[in-house]
Design a protein around this motif. Structure first.
Motif, PDB file in Angstrom:
ATOM      1  N   GLN A 229     -33.845  92.275  24.807  1.00  0.00           N
ATOM      2  CA  GLN A 229     -33.992  91.842  23.422  1.00  0.00           C
ATOM      3  C   GLN A 229     -35.492  91.819  23.122  1.00  0.00           C
ATOM      4  OE1 GLN A 229     -33.160  87.715  21.990  1.00  0.00           O
ATOM      5  NE2 GLN A 229     -31.507  88.721  20.852  1.00  0.00           N
TER       6      GLN A 229
ATOM      7  N   TRP B 274     -27.749  91.661  17.735  1.00  0.00           N
ATOM      8  CA  TRP B 274     -29.088  91.097  17.607  1.00  0.00           C
ATOM      9  C   TRP B 274     -29.938  91.711  18.722  1.00  0.00           C
ATOM     10  CZ3 TRP B 274     -24.630  88.769  16.466  1.00  0.00           C
ATOM     11  CH2 TRP B 274     -24.525  88.086  15.246  1.00  0.00           C
TER      12      TRP B 274
ATOM     13  N   ARG C 111     -24.312  90.290  20.981  1.00  0.00           N
ATOM     14  CA  ARG C 111     -23.531  91.384  20.407  1.00  0.00           C
ATOM     15  C   ARG C 111     -22.082  90.934  20.221  1.00  0.00           C
ATOM     16  NH1 ARG C 111     -24.229  96.952  20.031  1.00  0.00           N
ATOM     17  NH2 ARG C 111     -22.330  98.218  20.065  1.00  0.00           N
TER      18      ARG C 111
ATOM     19  N   ARG D   8     -33.855  90.089  14.102  1.00  0.00           N
ATOM     20  CA  ARG D   8     -33.328  91.247  13.377  1.00  0.00           C
ATOM     21  C   ARG D   8     -31.870  91.465  13.753  1.00  0.00           C
ATOM     22  NH1 ARG D   8     -35.174  97.540  14.261  1.00  0.00           N
ATOM     23  NH2 ARG D   8     -33.592  98.483  12.897  1.00  0.00           N
ATOM     24  N   GLN D   9     -31.019  91.436  12.748  1.00  0.00           N
ATOM     25  CA  GLN D   9     -29.596  91.650  12.962  1.00  0.00           C
ATOM     26  C   GLN D   9     -29.206  93.049  12.503  1.00  0.00           C
ATOM     27  OE1 GLN D   9     -26.748  89.643  10.370  1.00  0.00           O
ATOM     28  NE2 GLN D   9     -25.562  89.052  12.159  1.00  0.00           N
ATOM     29  N   GLU D  10     -28.493  93.761  13.349  1.00  0.00           N
ATOM     30  CA  GLU D  10     -27.986  95.083  13.003  1.00  0.00           C
ATOM     31  C   GLU D  10     -26.481  94.996  12.832  1.00  0.00           C
ATOM     32  OE1 GLU D  10     -28.228  99.743  14.526  1.00  0.00           O
ATOM     33  OE2 GLU D  10     -28.667  98.096  15.904  1.00  0.00           O
ATOM     34  N   THR D  11     -25.978  95.438  11.682  1.00  0.00           N
ATOM     35  CA  THR D  11     -24.549  95.372  11.399  1.00  0.00           C
ATOM     36  C   THR D  11     -24.071  96.721  10.889  1.00  0.00           C
ATOM     37  OG1 THR D  11     -24.886  94.616   9.121  1.00  0.00           O
ATOM     38  CG2 THR D  11     -24.710  92.919  10.817  1.00  0.00           C
TER      39      THR D  11
ATOM     40  N   LEU E 130     -21.787  93.542  15.128  1.00  0.00           N
ATOM     41  CA  LEU E 130     -22.929  92.704  14.788  1.00  0.00           C
ATOM     42  C   LEU E 130     -23.766  92.564  16.046  1.00  0.00           C
ATOM     43  CD1 LEU E 130     -20.212  91.425  13.242  1.00  0.00           C
ATOM     44  CD2 LEU E 130     -21.961  89.936  12.265  1.00  0.00           C
TER      45      LEU E 130
ATOM     46  N   ASP F  73     -27.989  82.023  17.742  1.00  0.00           N
ATOM     47  CA  ASP F  73     -29.047  82.550  18.602  1.00  0.00           C
ATOM     48  C   ASP F  73     -28.551  82.841  20.013  1.00  0.00           C
ATOM     49  OD1 ASP F  73     -28.862  79.612  18.781  1.00  0.00           O
ATOM     50  OD2 ASP F  73     -30.464  79.834  20.258  1.00  0.00           O
TER      51      ASP F  73
END
Length: 302
Positions: free
Chosen positions: A82, A283, A19, A288-291, A281, A15
């Motif tokens: 965020q 957040w 990035r 929500r995680q963007e990869t 990677l 948490d």
């Protein structure tokens, strides 16, 4: 992808990471990491210039060479959105620890003849072990020079590059990378075109030299390019000077950390080599995680 703080076997809490970008390139320092974390007392103490962090399941070591705290970068550079919250963040950039001394100006000259690339790295303070090592005819880097730039010249003279994969560094010739089996194939519509034949001709030379008999010696000369004179060079070296990867496409793909710089990807059945791979990677939104992975692809020009 875990991040381990200096001298700790416990990864940084997920948490806290905003990035993370793990990047590989075909350069003398073939891997870097870019990290943005929430500003807390813990991260403020952990992220300091010169500290060594470890990243990924293989716990690859990176030396932090740039650290920017929120109070140093101003309200914009040290803030990160965020969701609907404005967070104070710390950012850090790290170089592959085994190669990091190659990016520092030298305090003493390093001059070698007929020695391996690995020996040159060790003479410059690096601890990298290079698979498929080769013997460089000559290397010189004087006081105040950055050795990575001089190593790049040696690699160009051999028409090769350093490839980082699974924690190991190896020397590969560009022709070998092109002739390897493709890791995947994509359609041209899935990529962004970047090529410019005009700029390519300005950047990639054809070599000229003179022989002991005072005759001209030239490298391959398919199309008109700028000329570069190199004293006492043979045809092989002159041809190598004009052998390079020309960046031509950019591809965004699902996160694929196993595909790094040096891997072949076919675009419309034409071989392309990954010049730079960036595995991201982020957040950006709460929960929500963007990869994804970004690849800058090049074609071999000879």
């Amino acid at each position: 992808m875990n991040v381990y703080p200096p001298d700790s076997s416990t990864p940084l809490r997920g948490d806290l990471i905003v990035r993370l970008v793990l990047r590989t390139d075909l350069t003398p320092v073939p891997a870097t990491v870019e990290l943005t974390v929430r500003q807390t007392e813990e991260t403020q103490k952990l992220l300091t210039e010169g500290a060594v962090i470890r990243v990924g399941s293989e716990q690859v070591a990176f030396t932090l060479v740039k650290v920017q705290h929120a109070d140093e970068s101003g309200p914009v550079g040290g803030a990160h959105v965020q969701g609907d919250r404005l967070l104070s963040t710390n950012s850090a950039t790290g170089l592959l620890a085994s190669c990091e001394p190659m990016a520092r100006p030298l305090g003493r000259a390093v001059i070698r003849e007929r020695t391996t690339l690995g020996a040159i790295y060790r003479a410059c303070g690096a601890q990298a072990r290079i698979d498929g090592d080769f013997t460089a005819p000559q290397f010189s880097a004087f006081v105040g020079m950055t050795p990575s730039f001089e190593v790049a010249k040696v690699l160009q003279e051999e028409a090769g590059a350093l490839v980082y994969d699974a924690g190991r560094i190896g020397f590969r010739r560009l022709a070998e990378l092109r002739d390897a089996r493709a890791s995947q194939a994509v359609r041209g519509e899935a990529t962004e075109r970047l090529a410019s034949a005009f700029l390519e001709r300005q950047a990639i030379p054809f070599g000229i030299s003179t022989s002991p008999s005072n005759a001209f010696v030239t490298g391959r000369r398919g199309v008109a390019r700028r000329a570069a004179y190199r004293p006492r060079a043979d045809v092989r070296l002159l041809n190598n000077l004009g052998t390079a990867l020309v960046m031509s496409r950019k591809l965004r793909n699902a996160l694929s950390p196993e595909i790094n710089a040096g891997v072949r990807i076919d675009v419309d059945d034409e071989p392309h080599i990954v010049i730079t791979a960036a595995h991201v990677l982020a957040w950006e939104q709460p929960g929500r995680q963007e990869t994804y992975s970004l690849y800058w692809l090049g074609e071999l020009s000879t």
